[in-house]
Scaffold this active site. Structure first.
Site, PDB file in Angstrom:
ATOM      1  N   ASP A 249      -8.322 -13.871   1.132  1.00 10.56           N
ATOM      2  CA  ASP A 249      -7.590 -12.738   0.538  1.00 10.56           C
ATOM      3  C   ASP A 249      -8.545 -11.569   0.344  1.00 10.56           C
ATOM      4  O   ASP A 249      -8.796 -10.812   1.244  1.00 10.56           O
ATOM      5  CB  ASP A 249      -7.057 -13.155  -0.841  1.00 10.56           C
ATOM      6  CG  ASP A 249      -5.711 -13.819  -0.753  1.00 10.56           C
ATOM      7  OD1 ASP A 249      -5.017 -13.594   0.227  1.00 10.56           O
ATOM      8  OD2 ASP A 249      -5.360 -14.560  -1.678  1.00 10.56           O
TER       9      ASP A 249
ATOM     10  N   ARG B 265       1.393 -27.823  -2.875  1.00 11.16           N
ATOM     11  CA  ARG B 265       0.352 -28.089  -1.870  1.00 11.16           C
ATOM     12  C   ARG B 265       0.841 -29.093  -0.824  1.00 11.16           C
ATOM     13  O   ARG B 265       0.381 -29.118   0.292  1.00 11.16           O
ATOM     14  CB  ARG B 265      -0.908 -28.657  -2.529  1.00 11.16           C
ATOM     15  CG  ARG B 265      -1.666 -27.674  -3.412  1.00 11.16           C
ATOM     16  CD  ARG B 265      -3.042 -28.244  -3.728  1.00 11.16           C
ATOM     17  NE  ARG B 265      -3.667 -27.630  -4.904  1.00 11.16           N
ATOM     18  CZ  ARG B 265      -4.399 -26.532  -4.888  1.00 11.16           C
ATOM     19  NH1 ARG B 265      -4.607 -25.904  -3.761  1.00 11.16           N
ATOM     20  NH2 ARG B 265      -4.949 -26.064  -5.990  1.00 11.16           N
TER      21      ARG B 265
ATOM     22  N   PHE C 157       3.408 -14.119  -1.570  1.00  8.86           N
ATOM     23  CA  PHE C 157       2.963 -15.387  -2.161  1.00  8.86           C
ATOM     24  C   PHE C 157       3.270 -16.514  -1.191  1.00  8.86           C
ATOM     25  O   PHE C 157       4.448 -16.819  -0.955  1.00  8.86           O
ATOM     26  CB  PHE C 157       3.722 -15.664  -3.459  1.00  8.86           C
ATOM     27  CG  PHE C 157       3.143 -14.951  -4.648  1.00  8.86           C
ATOM     28  CD1 PHE C 157       1.876 -15.282  -5.124  1.00  8.86           C
ATOM     29  CD2 PHE C 157       3.857 -13.967  -5.304  1.00  8.86           C
ATOM     30  CE1 PHE C 157       1.346 -14.633  -6.227  1.00  8.86           C
ATOM     31  CE2 PHE C 157       3.337 -13.310  -6.409  1.00  8.86           C
ATOM     32  CZ  PHE C 157       2.075 -13.634  -6.860  1.00  8.86           C
TER      33      PHE C 157
ATOM     34  N   GLU D 147     -11.748 -22.288   5.747  1.00  8.03           N
ATOM     35  CA  GLU D 147     -10.944 -21.827   4.602  1.00  8.03           C
ATOM     36  C   GLU D 147      -9.463 -21.955   4.925  1.00  8.03           C
ATOM     37  O   GLU D 147      -9.075 -21.830   6.093  1.00  8.03           O
ATOM     38  CB  GLU D 147     -11.251 -20.357   4.294  1.00  8.03           C
ATOM     39  CG  GLU D 147     -12.350 -20.127   3.286  1.00  8.03           C
ATOM     40  CD  GLU D 147     -11.945 -20.453   1.858  1.00  8.03           C
ATOM     41  OE1 GLU D 147     -10.991 -21.231   1.648  1.00  8.03           O
ATOM     42  OE2 GLU D 147     -12.609 -19.954   0.936  1.00  8.03           O
ATOM     43  N   ASP D 148      -8.650 -22.173   3.902  1.00  4.79           N
ATOM     44  CA  ASP D 148      -7.203 -22.146   4.118  1.00  4.79           C
ATOM     45  C   ASP D 148      -6.715 -20.706   4.181  1.00  4.79           C
ATOM     46  O   ASP D 148      -5.877 -20.353   4.992  1.00  4.79           O
ATOM     47  CB  ASP D 148      -6.466 -22.924   3.019  1.00  4.79           C
ATOM     48  CG  ASP D 148      -6.928 -22.526   1.624  1.00  4.79           C
ATOM     49  OD1 ASP D 148      -8.141 -22.283   1.456  1.00  4.79           O
ATOM     50  OD2 ASP D 148      -6.098 -22.438   0.705  1.00  4.79           O
TER      51      ASP D 148
HETATM   52  C1  PRP Z   1      -8.020 -19.909  -2.404  1.00  3.34           C
HETATM   53  C2  PRP Z   1      -8.566 -20.273  -1.032  1.00  3.34           C
HETATM   54  C3  PRP Z   1      -9.853 -19.519  -0.929  1.00  3.34           C
HETATM   55  C4  PRP Z   1      -9.675 -18.358  -1.892  1.00  3.34           C
HETATM   56  C5  PRP Z   1      -9.581 -17.083  -1.142  1.00  3.34           C
HETATM   57  O1  PRP Z   1      -8.560 -20.744  -3.356  1.00  3.34           O
HETATM   58  O2  PRP Z   1      -8.734 -21.663  -0.906  1.00  3.34           O
HETATM   59  O3  PRP Z   1     -10.972 -20.287  -1.271  1.00  3.34           O
HETATM   60  O4  PRP Z   1      -8.461 -18.584  -2.598  1.00  3.34           O
HETATM   61  O5  PRP Z   1      -9.353 -16.008  -2.002  1.00  3.34           O
HETATM   62  P1  PRP Z   1     -10.253 -14.701  -2.009  1.00  3.34           P
HETATM   63  O6  PRP Z   1     -10.463 -14.306  -0.583  1.00  3.34           O
HETATM   64  O7  PRP Z   1      -9.426 -13.689  -2.773  1.00  3.34           O
HETATM   65  O8  PRP Z   1     -11.525 -15.008  -2.710  1.00  3.34           O
HETATM   66  P2  PRP Z   1      -8.008 -20.819  -4.850  1.00  3.34           P
HETATM   67  O9  PRP Z   1      -8.923 -20.020  -5.738  1.00  3.34           O
HETATM   68  O10 PRP Z   1      -6.573 -20.458  -4.895  1.00  3.34           O
HETATM   69  O11 PRP Z   1      -8.237 -22.339  -5.238  1.00  3.34           O
HETATM   70  P3  PRP Z   1      -7.633 -23.646  -4.542  1.00  3.34           P
HETATM   71  O12 PRP Z   1      -8.212 -23.699  -3.146  1.00  3.34           O
HETATM   72  O13 PRP Z   1      -8.092 -24.775  -5.390  1.00  3.34           O
HETATM   73  O14 PRP Z   1      -6.134 -23.511  -4.492  1.00  3.34           O
END
Ligand code: PRP
Length: 473
Positions: free
Chosen positions: A400, A462, A449, A396-397
């Site tokens: 949260d 990105r 953010f 994962e990146d």
């Molecule tokens: C981001 C990230 C994780 C997720 C984590 O994805 O890549 O998958 O949020 O958030 P959480 O722990 O609150 O569930 P995002 O929904 O922003 O989509 P993206 O990767 O396409 O930017």
């Protein structure tokens, strides 16, 4: 061995292995429901728990059923296929016209034709049901019956062992040690009742939990905090209880001056009931949480570019290499499948894999994003390769709330990998709701953010080679 016997044998094998894993109750039951449906060639399945206090059935695991079907209203065990309460298997051959079906119009709209319900027994008592659903007419063979009864025993063991019984234990323990009497807890079935929320933010929070398929109960329990002689003089009722996460959540999204008093109450609750896990979500927390999905007061906040660099390109490179070394060492002699959820993970996954020195396969998934009421999370791109019996590293990146990971891990676990671990570049702990375990973490970051190195704000940023903090207007 006939084909269906073989399928049932393998289904039971899978279900017992799932039951023996230390997954949460919800994940275990979802995975078992899937095995049941697949083994029987049915469209859907759900595992229901009977609440002996009010005779309602609560869904604790499901597969292949729409949200509408699952939330069609409380299911009274005495009205819906009552013969199951006697330990019998019930079959409905045409759901829309069968008077034992409580919500026939929904069955019709969802094209449910056959329903087979089988009891989950503990000794002589019925403690729940396994229900399977088909869009075609379907009869019940001796073999089907044998399979359902045996799988019912597996579910019974799961229920006995899993979190619900732990929850009850915890309530008992708290009752024994709490300074005064605690009000009885009404647990199951509450989340199926229509709920009147005191505040619209609570409804929004419930929608978000529904999206990630996290079970919730609204104000299920009150905690006495102070006593005046024999009577209780102060009580605290947290807004939500999330059984799967064993966590109470209090939203303080109204007046900020109430926060001090709420904080005091939460502190007192923690002192008096140390076993209780409670999380206070402030207006700011909630606004930031919603902003991620483009909702709430910060949903369309204007930004003035990147205010400061949190991690430079060099710092990221160094950290990614060190993570890759650890992964290569921990998995030495094995091969791994690295899986990323699109799109934020692309930079990190691509750099990480280049520094891993063991054989690696890479695959991607994508899931839908929260879009408001009535929505539930869906896998919009599933894996290409099989991960059964493979060592899987979920990459994962950022983590949260942990709700994405919580959902994705449950999906991956249902494929029966040999092992499943998580590597996240960023960990924003302050926003955590689902307590997912992260095995490899690049950086722990504050609640700000952040963008760049794959992470976006409304689709942009990105491409930045560093991770920066946005400057808001
Ligand atoms: C981001 C990230 C994780 C997720 C984590 O994805 O890549 O998958 O949020 O958030 P959480 O722990 O609150 O569930 P995002 O929904 O922003 O989509 P993206 O990767 O396409 O930017």
């Amino acid at each position: 061995m006939t084909t269906s016997k073989g399928r049932y044998y393998s289904g039971l094998q899978q279900a017992t292995a799932i039951a023996n894993d230390s997954l949460s109750l919800r994940r275990t039951c979802n995975a078992i429901a899937k095995v049941i449906a697949k083994s029987m060639g049915m469209t859907g399945c759900r595992v229901l728990l009977l609440n002996p206090k009010n005779d309602f059935l609560t869904t604790i695991g499901s597969f292949g059923l729409s949200d509408l079907y699952l939330r069609k209203g409380p299911l009274a065990a005495t009205k819906s296929l009552p013969e199951v309460l006697e330990g019998q298997i019930a079959i409905v051959s045409h759901a829309p016209s069968d008077e034992r079906v409580q919500h026939p119009q929904i069955a019709e709209s969802q094209h449910v034709v056959t329903i087979i319900a089988s009891p989950i027994m503990r000794g002589q008592d019925v403690i729940g049901q396994v229900r399977v659903y088909s869009r075609q007419e379907r009869s019940l063979s001796d073999l089907d019956e044998e399979f359902l009864r045996t799988i019912g025993h597996v579910c019974s063991v799961v229920l006995e062992r899993a979190e619900l019984s732990q929850f009850k234990e915890r309530v008992k323990r708290t009752c024994a040690t709490a300074p005064k009497q605690i009000l009885p807890t009404e647990m199951p079935a509450a989340s199926l009742k229509p709920v009147e929320f005191a505040h619209e933010s609570e409804a929004e929070f419930a929608n978000l939990l529904d999206f990630y398929q996290i079970e919730w109960l609204y104000e299920p329990r009150s905690f006495p905090l102070a006593w005046n002689g024999e009577g209780v003089s102060q009580m605290f009722t947290p807004d939500f209880y999330l059984p799967e996460l064993d966590m109470y959540v209090e939203l303080t999204t109204m007046k900020q001056d109430l926060i001090t008093s709420k904080n005091r109450k939460v502190r007192k609750l923690r002192e008096l009931y140390p076993d209780i896990n409670v999380r206070l979500v402030t207006r700011k927390d909630f606004a930031r949480l919603l902003a991620k999905y483009g909702y709430g007061p910060l949903g369309d906040a204007k930004v003035e570019g990147v205010g400061r660099i949190l991690y430079s390109q060099t710092q990221i490179k160094r950290r990614v290499r060190s993570l890759a070394r650890r992964v290569s060492k921990d998995y030495a002699g094995q091969r791994i499948v690295m899986i990323g959820v699109l799109k934020g993970v692309m930079c990190f996954l691509s750099d990480l894999m280049q520094h891993i020195s063991i054989p690696v396969k890479v695959d991607y998934m994508d899931i839908s994003h929260y879009g408001g009421h009535g929505d539930i999370v869906k896998i919009t791109r599933d894996l290409d390769c099989s991960i059964t019996d493979e060592h899987v590293l979920m990459v994962e990146d950022i983590v949260d709330t942990g709700m994405t990971l919580n959902y994705v891990l449950a999906h991956l676990a249902s494929h029966r990998p040999a092992s499943l671990h998580v590597c996240s570049l960023l960990d924003r702990k302050e926003r955590r709701l689902a307590n997912v375990q992260l095995d490899y973490v690049g950086f722990e970051i504050p609640d700000e953010f952040v963008v760049g190195y794959g992470l976006d704000y409304q689709g942009e940023y990105r491409n930045l080679p560093f991770i920066g903090v946005l400057r808001q207007e």
